[in-house]
Write an enzyme that holds these catalytic residues in place. Structure first.
Site, PDB file in Angstrom:
ATOM      1  N   CYS A  46       0.800   7.961  -0.112  1.00 30.21           N
ATOM      2  CA  CYS A  46      -0.495   8.632  -0.227  1.00 30.21           C
ATOM      3  C   CYS A  46      -0.579   9.672   0.884  1.00 30.21           C
ATOM      4  O   CYS A  46      -0.491   9.325   2.071  1.00 30.21           O
ATOM      5  CB  CYS A  46      -1.585   7.573  -0.066  1.00 30.21           C
ATOM      6  SG  CYS A  46      -3.257   8.213  -0.075  1.00 30.21           S
TER       7      CYS A  46
ATOM      8  N   CYS B 155      -0.858  15.385  -3.543  1.00 33.50           N
ATOM      9  CA  CYS B 155      -1.547  14.097  -3.670  1.00 33.50           C
ATOM     10  C   CYS B 155      -0.737  13.329  -4.696  1.00 33.50           C
ATOM     11  O   CYS B 155      -0.351  13.890  -5.731  1.00 33.50           O
ATOM     12  CB  CYS B 155      -2.974  14.318  -4.156  1.00 33.50           C
ATOM     13  SG  CYS B 155      -3.796  12.829  -4.757  1.00 33.50           S
TER      14      CYS B 155
HETATM   15  N1  DGL Z   1      -3.078   9.493  -3.772  1.00 36.97           N
HETATM   16  C1  DGL Z   1      -3.706  10.005  -2.625  1.00 36.97           C
HETATM   17  C2  DGL Z   1      -2.929  11.138  -1.963  1.00 36.97           C
HETATM   18  O1  DGL Z   1      -1.730  11.226  -2.108  1.00 36.97           O
HETATM   19  C3  DGL Z   1      -5.178  10.218  -2.523  1.00 36.97           C
HETATM   20  C4  DGL Z   1      -6.106  10.067  -3.646  1.00 36.97           C
HETATM   21  C5  DGL Z   1      -7.489   9.717  -3.202  1.00 36.97           C
HETATM   22  O2  DGL Z   1      -8.285  10.609  -2.887  1.00 36.97           O
HETATM   23  O3  DGL Z   1      -7.755   8.519  -3.166  1.00 36.97           O
HETATM   24  O4  DGL Z   1      -3.483  11.938  -1.267  1.00 36.97           O
END
Ligand code: DGL
Length: 258
Positions: free
Chosen positions: A75, A186
């Site tokens: 993430c 993301c």
């Molecule tokens: N999957 C996450 C990222 O790579 C974030 C998504 C969220 O805002 O929860 O930034």
């Protein structure tokens, strides 16, 4: 005791990190993985930094104390908010983070226009400012927050008319005839690749950081002699703070092609 047969922990705010898990699985198919998605608290990207830090510490520390041999923060948002402090607290533990793949996009030739799609948090944190500083002479860099994609992917609508509609609005300021580099900063966004291509066309070049992160995860284990012996059957355990997201997690994992 942590051994080379212990699992690799992979965490995300929700189901997005499965795009990274699939890369890890492709590269290291005989490892055991525990994937924890915090869908109950997603999206992280619109929350204050301190809150994301504390949510990330909670997920990370529960898996470290369960005996994981490595942590992959799949993430970008959680990495920006918490990776530096996690590494400070666990200096000997291998921790891999994600960051927007600005480098390959900015260095892809000419002086490209690079749109970095990411969460609001990723775009406002100093980690991203440092990345822009490094590559600002190689490319025109535009940050584009896209929280709606996270919500639609979490709602099992990655490839839907609603996604197309959201993306049409998001990309309306951009000229469709121009050749853009689009950084999917993301881990939820790669699941919307098909919709992005429908809206932006085939000329757009897409970049994401999952492959590099998976390679780095392997290197860190290799350097510690902690890779699982060849010939072992790999396994994935899916966990989520909202159990109703486990079926979606498995489906995204099955369907996502890398
Ligand atoms: N999957 C996450 C990222 O790579 C974030 C998504 C969220 O805002 O929860 O930034």
């Amino acid at each position: 005791m942590v051994t080379c047969e212990s699992p690799i922990a992979v965490i995300d705010s929700g189901v997005g990190g499965i795009s990274v898990l699939k890369r890890l699985w492709k590269l290291m198919p005989n490892e055991k993985y525990i994937y924890f998605g915090d869908s109950k608290n997603a999206p992280y990207g619109v929350r204050p930094t301190e809150e994301i830090k504390s949510l990330t510490f909670k997920s990370a520390e529960s898996l470290i104390s369960m005996g994981a041999k490595e942590l992959v923060i799949a993430c970008n948002t959680a990495t920006s908010a918490a990776a530096a402090e996690l590494r400070k607290k666990y200096p000997d533990f291998p921790i891999v983070g994600l960051e927007p793949a600005l480098k390959p996009a900015a260095l892809s030739g000419g002086r490209p226009t690079v749109i970095v799609m990411a969460t609001e948090l990723t775009l406002r944190e100093k980690k991203f400012a440092a990345l822009v500083e490094r590559f600002k002479n190689n490319a025109e860099i535009i940050g584009l927050p896209a929280p709606g994609i996270v919500e639609l992917v979490e709602a099992s609508k990655a490839d839907s008319e609603e996604m197309d509609e959201y993306l049409r609005k998001l990309f309306s300021p951009f000229d469709k005839d121009k050749e853009y580099c689009l950084v999917l900063g993301c881990t939820h966004f790669p699941f919307a690749k098909r919709a992005i291509r429908r809206v932006m066309g085939d000329r757009v070049k897409l970049f994401d950081g999952a492959e590099g992160a998976a390679r780095h995860a392997k290197e860190l284990l290799e350097a510690r002699d902690m890779l699982c012996p060849q010939g072992q059957q790999g396994r994935i355990t899916f966990e989520n703070s909202d159990e109703s997201h486990i079926t979606l997690s498995k489906k995204l994992f099955e369907d996502y092609e890398v």
